[in-house]
Every structure is written in C-alpha cells, then in structure tokens.
Design a protein around this motif. Structure first.
Motif, PDB file in Angstrom:
ATOM      1  N   VAL A  49       0.822  -1.208   0.000  1.00  0.00           N
ATOM      2  CA  VAL A  49       0.000   0.000   0.000  1.00  0.00           C
ATOM      3  C   VAL A  49       0.858   1.260   0.000  1.00  0.00           C
ATOM      4  O   VAL A  49       0.671   2.167  -0.820  1.00  0.00           O
ATOM      5  CB  VAL A  49      -0.932  -0.014   1.225  1.00  0.00           C
ATOM      6  N   SER A  52       2.701   1.741  -3.293  1.00  0.00           N
ATOM      7  CA  SER A  52       1.970   2.315  -4.418  1.00  0.00           C
ATOM      8  C   SER A  52       2.012   3.850  -4.344  1.00  0.00           C
ATOM      9  O   SER A  52       2.029   4.520  -5.371  1.00  0.00           O
ATOM     10  CB  SER A  52       0.534   1.792  -4.479  1.00  0.00           C
ATOM     11  N   TYR A  53       2.046   4.402  -3.138  1.00  0.00           N
ATOM     12  CA  TYR A  53       2.223   5.857  -3.000  1.00  0.00           C
ATOM     13  C   TYR A  53       3.611   6.273  -3.503  1.00  0.00           C
ATOM     14  O   TYR A  53       3.762   7.298  -4.171  1.00  0.00           O
ATOM     15  CB  TYR A  53       2.095   6.285  -1.538  1.00  0.00           C
ATOM     16  N   ASN A 239       1.149  -2.844   6.664  1.00  0.00           N
ATOM     17  CA  ASN A 239      -0.202  -3.260   7.051  1.00  0.00           C
ATOM     18  C   ASN A 239      -0.301  -3.725   8.483  1.00  0.00           C
ATOM     19  O   ASN A 239      -1.348  -3.631   9.113  1.00  0.00           O
ATOM     20  CB  ASN A 239      -0.612  -4.487   6.225  1.00  0.00           C
ATOM     21  N   THR A 242      -1.361  -1.167  10.948  1.00  0.00           N
ATOM     22  CA  THR A 242      -2.796  -0.905  10.865  1.00  0.00           C
ATOM     23  C   THR A 242      -3.588  -1.975  11.602  1.00  0.00           C
ATOM     24  O   THR A 242      -4.488  -1.678  12.394  1.00  0.00           O
ATOM     25  CB  THR A 242      -3.235  -0.892   9.380  1.00  0.00           C
ATOM     26  N   ASN A 243      -3.260  -3.234  11.334  1.00  0.00           N
ATOM     27  CA  ASN A 243      -3.982  -4.332  11.987  1.00  0.00           C
ATOM     28  C   ASN A 243      -3.837  -4.265  13.497  1.00  0.00           C
ATOM     29  O   ASN A 243      -4.814  -4.425  14.236  1.00  0.00           O
ATOM     30  CB  ASN A 243      -3.457  -5.685  11.490  1.00  0.00           C
ATOM     31  N   TRP A 268      -3.775   6.441   8.217  1.00  0.00           N
ATOM     32  CA  TRP A 268      -5.059   6.692   7.548  1.00  0.00           C
ATOM     33  C   TRP A 268      -5.881   5.411   7.492  1.00  0.00           C
ATOM     34  O   TRP A 268      -7.095   5.434   7.690  1.00  0.00           O
ATOM     35  CB  TRP A 268      -4.823   7.209   6.122  1.00  0.00           C
ATOM     36  N   ALA A 269      -5.212   4.283   7.202  1.00  0.00           N
ATOM     37  CA  ALA A 269      -5.931   3.014   7.081  1.00  0.00           C
ATOM     38  C   ALA A 269      -6.496   2.564   8.419  1.00  0.00           C
ATOM     39  O   ALA A 269      -7.502   1.863   8.478  1.00  0.00           O
ATOM     40  CB  ALA A 269      -5.006   1.944   6.511  1.00  0.00           C
ATOM     41  N   ALA A 270      -5.830   2.958   9.509  1.00  0.00           N
ATOM     42  CA  ALA A 270      -6.302   2.530  10.827  1.00  0.00           C
ATOM     43  C   ALA A 270      -7.602   3.239  11.197  1.00  0.00           C
ATOM     44  O   ALA A 270      -8.419   2.697  11.932  1.00  0.00           O
ATOM     45  CB  ALA A 270      -5.236   2.821  11.881  1.00  0.00           C
ATOM     46  N   LYS A 305      -6.226  12.887  -3.693  1.00  0.00           N
ATOM     47  CA  LYS A 305      -5.958  12.655  -2.274  1.00  0.00           C
ATOM     48  C   LYS A 305      -4.567  13.175  -1.962  1.00  0.00           C
ATOM     49  O   LYS A 305      -3.729  13.247  -2.866  1.00  0.00           O
ATOM     50  CB  LYS A 305      -6.049  11.154  -1.962  1.00  0.00           C
TER      51      LYS A 305
END
Lengths: 414, 291
Positions: A49, A52-53, A239, A242-243, A268-270, A305
C-alpha cells in the motif's frame, strides 16, 4: 472460430514486416534520446500500500522534470516495477542495470530488499538511492560507496518519539512491552529501542517477534495483558501496524500504545477513532513550506488525495537526483558520488535544508513526533495528525539525532 | 498462573477458529455440491468488506453488516449462472484456472473502484473493549462474531439435515444421476448453495473490516488460511471443517504462547501432520473426481 481470408493475412503480415524494418530503427533512436532510471518498490504484500504511494511520487517527479526540459536536455524514462521480495528486487535491479540500460536506481521500502539492491549496485558500480528503507544496518555495517539513504534511520525514529515521550514522563522507570516485526528492519528497530531504553532508565519487560504475514494479533494482546506493562510499543511495519492499531482499539487494553515506526498511509488506514499515542514521521502533508505545499497541491490535483510520506520521499529523491545530474552535467555514478560527498544542500520541503553525510551517505534532515487529532477537529479523513516540533530543536545541529561515527560502524571501501 | 494463561489462549483460539469457519464453510459447501474448488472465494470476502465499509459511512455498521453479504450473495447468482455452471462436469483444472483468473480480475476491479490505498472503518462504540470473566479477557466484538457464527452454523446444519431442500442437496452430492432420474432439477439448488457460500465469505469480510486492514489483496490473504482449514477438515465435510477451524485457531494460540516466532508455521505443521496420517483430511470422504 473466425476465419480470415488468406490474402488479408498475407497483407497484414507484409505490412507488419515493413513496419518492423522501417519503424524499429526509429523507435531505437527515439529511446536513445531518453535517460532511463530504474525505480523499484513493493506494490504487493504487507508494504504494497505505501509502495503504491512511492510509485505515484516518483512518477510525478519524472513528469515535472520532463515538463521543465528533462535532465541534460533529455527526457527521463522512469522504469517503475514491483520489487515484491528481496530475491526479486535483486534480479530486477540487475536486469535494469545490465539489459534495460538504467543509469542509476532508486526506490524500495523493505530494508531486506534494499540490502540486496545495494549489493547489485555495488557490483555494477552504479548508484542506488534507497528512498524508504529505515534499517540502521544499511547505512551502518552494510554500507557501501554506491548506496545513499534518504529516509530517516531507525535510530532517528526512536530518538524522535523517545524525546517526545520523555517530555511526557513516559520513559524513565517505566515498563515497556514491544511487538517487533521479525525481519532485518524490526530487529534493527528493537536494537535502537533497547539502546534508548538503556540510556533513559526504562525497562523492557517483554518482546514478541512477529512474522510479517500475521494479520490477527489477539494471542499477542493476551500476552501483553499478562505482562502488565506501563507502555506498549509497536515496532511493526506496513499493514501490520494498521492491523495492530485496529485490534488494540478493539480489545481496549488500558496501556498506552506508542510506536517507533509508522507511515501516514498506515495511520489513515487505521481510521481516526482507532489510533492514539505518540509516533514518529519523516514528513506530513500539512508541513508549511513552499516546496512541500507545491508538491501536495500537484499530487492532490492529479490523484484526488494528499500524498503519503513515501510519495514525498520518492518524489524528493528523484528531484534532487535530477538537480545533481544537471549540475554535474553527467549521469556517471562516480561523478554523482563525488558531488553528493561534497555535502551539497537540498531543499526537501522542511525548515532546514538536508545533505548527504560524506562518510555514511545518510540524508541528514529533520524528523517529527506526532500525536493524533481528536476526531471532531479533523478537516477531512487525511487530517489526522498533529505534528510536534521538529527534532532536533532549531538551535541544535541536525546530526545530534543521528548515530555518531563511533555508534555507526560504516566503513566504505574506496 | 501459567496454566490459566495457556487456557486463555485456547479459548481465544476457539473464538478465532469460529471466524475462520465462516470463510472455510462456504468454500467447502461450494466444493461439496459442485465439485469446484473456488479460488475466487477470497474475492467475495474482500467485496463483502468493501461494500460494508461503503455502506457503513451512510447507514451505520449494523445494517451494513447485514446488507453487504446479501448484495454479494446476489452477485453469487450471476457467478453461478454464467461461470461456475459450465464447469460442474468439466476437468477440475479448468474451474481452478477460471476461478483463479476471476480472483485476479476482482482484485484489480476493487483497485479501480476504491483505489490501492486501504479504506478505513471502525467498530461501533457499543461493541468496543473487552469483557473480563474470571481471569479471562474476551473482546466484546469477537464474542458478537462468535455468536453470529454459532447461529449460522446451526442454521446451515438445520437447512441441510432437516429440510427437503437439504435432502435434495445431500442426495445431489452423493448421487446426482439418481436425483436427475427422479425428475428433480439440481440447478436451482446449486445456485442457492453458491449464494449461501459466497454470502458467508462476504459476511466474514464485513465482520472483519473494522479490525483488519481493508485493502484490495485482502482476499488472497484469507484464502491461504481458508484452504488450510478445508484441507485439514477434509474437502466437503461439514463437521470436518468445523473441527479443523477450531483446531487451527487453538493450535496457533498455543504455539504463540510457547514459541511466538512459530505461530504462523504451526498451522502448516498441523496440516502436514494431518495429511501424513489421513491424506483425505480429518473427516474427508473419498472423492472420485479427484482420485
């Protein structure tokens, strides 16, 4: 099955052969007008993730450089690929340098993959700018003359957060429990954390090494509860952060969760209601500087974004490389090394300019601790973090947060 | 104290196993009825999660976690009607290839619609935190999932064993030709089972969206564990899958208690040992198509 008349097929074949004979030399000469740069970053797996940024950031830099005339009057041909794992990263790096004619390499987030690319770069005597890898070992005992390191190293992240925690009275005499990613980056971060704990009278009462494919942390959270620490510290990556953050909020353990590593993409994902505590960052899109704000505006306009910190670091790296090539008027790795080793200063969108340290090729720059904004004060879903004051403080030399020559066993062979 | 901590891991493992069950049961059901190993199962799990996140921002969590699996179950009709139906009697390798391809297409589609960056969602405040019973700690949210899984398990068992629908399905699994000879069309039953299977996967995705990263490749991540469960339990066996899911959760919890670094490896070692002793899995039946 569709049947084509034989004549049509023959005609098409002849046309193709003709095009091949006439067209290919034109294509080859067109390619010679471009300068090819190899860019590797993980697009799959637990770092995919944020990778990709990074890819979007590098692409934006190449587009901007090309729009303003390119480097040495030629266009950049950015060859951007998924590095997946250390073995693939090395194979692709080798191919980019040997077969695709890349003049230099940049990219990577995984410290394990960056290490293999560094070895390829050294063998081929071509420079590699490691953009997002944070392990101290890469710029320490594994350093080499052809590799440069743009992200802040683990020691700086630990110092940034550790200083902020100390000011809140959360370090001295406190019991820490760490959760650590089980690969070179995590081991390295834990080592830096242990040095910090030792120097500041904190106790490490438990540590769990966690495989990078773990997505459920409940058994580890039970172990945290058994240990009854004062502070829980996250040394995970991608990831997994985040998890952990989400599941930590789910279980509602009473111990504060902080971390020595976090990327804004993981934050942000969290989600706003899950993240709390103090964490480090290398850059955030609310930083008020003309360079940063111009980049944020361009990125947001293209992608709808704001950019993540890995988009920024890959962007800024390609930009400073282009600047270096235009200044030295050469893409030769030897000349570029000589230029950067003179400690040329670069505007990277922070209050102070940055430079590569001559003896370990680390980009010396400011870092920031951050805390999380209350949900009702957020402007949008990306406006999550409150940056603390940059470290080191404005009066202290930048290098005070970096490992010293005595602490960093980097010896470059000539 | 050591014993209590271990017991806590066992109980937590049972709860986790319940969640694995949600994904693996659908995979196993579709296999038993159609003889198809659905490699796209993880894609329906991911879709369930994404649709739930999308709806939660508009309707709140509780309605979304119900509606999202229903939407995906409707997609399951199209999936069965236009894709799976062609492969019931074909070489199994073809259905493996086509569902694998579909999984990749679905992942890219998710990337196109929602972007490569994860989307975030949270557990509603009322389900947050933990409940402490004696010395044991339970996540309230996981207890909710466990309750739902138990209800679904009972429902699916009753459906298969106590209704005429279930009798036809079970007969169709064992003697499809005989069922056809009796003048019963199996097609609608197949469609219903596929709907149920992918709906369960989507429910798993919806329930886990608030506590894991919701990203395009999440389906591929869950497929590994779902396969381990189904293989240990035995392809096509209802109780085999139930036992295997709970066993995998418990073994992982115990391994992490004693040797954290071996936590993930432990379930593969378990699979290896089971297959060594019983190549068909714990309760698997002999499947002519594959042997």
């Amino acid at each position: 099955m569709i049947r084509y008349p034989r004549r049509t097929l023959l005609r098409a074949g002849a046309a193709f052969a003709g095009a091949a004979a006439l067209g290919f030399p034109a294509i080859v000469s067109a390619q010679a007008e471009k300068i090819r740069i190899g860019h590797l970053t993980p697009l799959t797996g637990f770092l995919g993730v944020i990778g990709s940024y990074a890819q979007l950031g590098a692409k934006l830099a190449a587009d901007e450089v090309n729009a303003s005339g390119g480097i040495l009057g030629k266009q950049i041909d950015l060859l951007s690929e998924d590095s997946i794992n250390p073995a693939t990263a090395a194979t692709k790096a080798q191919r980019m340098l040997e077969q695709d004619g890349a003049v230099l390499l940049l990219g990577e987030i995984s410290s394990a993959s960056a290490l293999t690319i560094m070895q390829v770069a050294e063998r081929n005597k071509k420079v590699f700018f490691s953009t997002g890898a944070r392990s101290d070992a890469l710029r320490g005992k594994s350093c080499n003359k052809y590799s440069f390191h743009c992200d802040i190293p683990n020691t700086v992240m630990v110092n940034a957060v550790g200083t902020a925690l100390s000011q809140q009275g959360m370090v001295k005499g406190k019991k820490f429990f760490t959760l650590t990613a089980d690969y070179i980056f995590g081991h390295d971060l834990l080592k830096a954390a242990k040095i910090f704990f030792g120097a500041h009278d904190a106790n490490l009462i438990g540590d769990e090494l966690i495989a990078t494919d773990v997505t459920d942390f409940s058994p580890y959270l039970l172990k945290v509860r058994q240990a009854k620490p004062d502070v829980v510290c996250c040394n995970l990556a991608g990831n997994q952060v985040t998890n952990l953050v989400k599941q930590y909020a789910e279980f509602g353990l009473p111990y504060p969760l902080v971390g020595f590593n976090l990327n804004t993409g993981d934050a942000w994902a969290a989600g706003a209601g899950n993240l709390s505590g103090t964490w480090p960052t290398v850059w955030y899109h609310t930083l008020q500087s003309p360079t940063s704000q111009a980049f944020v505006a361009a990125f947001t306009k293209t992608h709808g974004k704001p950019p993540e910190n890995h988009a920024w670091i890959d962007y800024i790296t390609l930009k400073l490389l282009a600047e270096a090539i235009n200044t030295t008027k050469s893409t030769d790795s030897g000349e570029l090394i000589a230029y950067f080793e003179k400690q040329a200063q670069f505007d990277i969108g922070k209050a102070r300019k940055a430079y590569f340290r001559t003896w370990d090729h680390q980009l010396v720059q400011e870092a920031y601790p951050f805390t999380v904004k209350p949900k009702d004060q957020m402007k949008d879903q990306w406006d999550m973090l409150v940056l603390g004051d940059a470290v080191p403080a404005a009066n202290d030399p930048l290098e005070t947060i970096y490992p010293t020559r005595e602490q960093n066993p980097c010896e470059m062979k000539a | 104290m050591q014993f209590e901590f271990l017991l806590e891991q066992v109980v937590n493992g049972l709860v986790l196993g319940g969640y694995y069950l949600l994904i693996a049961l659908g995979l196993s059901l579709i296999f038993s009825v159609g003889g198809i190993v659905n490699l796209a199962h993880g894609a329906f799990y991911a879709l369930g999660a994404y649709i739930c996140v999308e709806l939660t921002s508009r309707l709140g969590f509780s309605p979304s976690v119900v509606i999202s699996p229903l939407v995906v179950a409707l997609l399951g009709i199209l999936f069965e009607r236009f894709i799976l139906r062609r492969f019931y009697t074909a070489d199994p390798i073809l259905s493996l290839l086509v569902t694998f391809g579909l999984a990749m297409v679905a992942e890219q589609a998710i990337r196109m619609i929602w972007g490569a960056a994860p989307v975030s969602t949270e557990i509603p405040q009322s389900f947050r935190g933990s409940i402490i019973v004696g010395d044991f700690l339970f996540s309230r949210y996981r207890l909710l999932i466990l309750g739902v899984v138990a209800a679904i398990l009972l429902g699916v068992w009753l459906l298969l064993h106590k209704t005429s629908f279930g009798r036809v399905v079970r007969a169709g699994i064992q003697q499809p030709d005989m069922v056809a000879a009796l003048g019963i069309r199996l097609q609608p039953y197949m469609t219903a089972i596929v709907m149920l299977g992918v709906g369960l996967a989507a429910l798993g995705g919806a329930f886990f969206a608030p506590i894991t990263t919701v990203h395009p490749a999440m389906g591929a991540d869950i497929m590994t564990i779902a396969f381990v469960v189904v293989v240990i339990g035995g392809l096509g066996s209802f109780w085999g899958v139930v036992i295997a899911a709970l066993l995998v959760g418990v073994v992982r919890g115990i391994a992490i208690h004693f040797e954290p670094a071996a936590g993930e490896a432990s379930i593969y070692i378990l699979m290896f040992l089971v297959l060594l002793v019983r190549p068909r899995g714990l309760l698997g039946e002999r499947i002519e198509k594959f042997e």
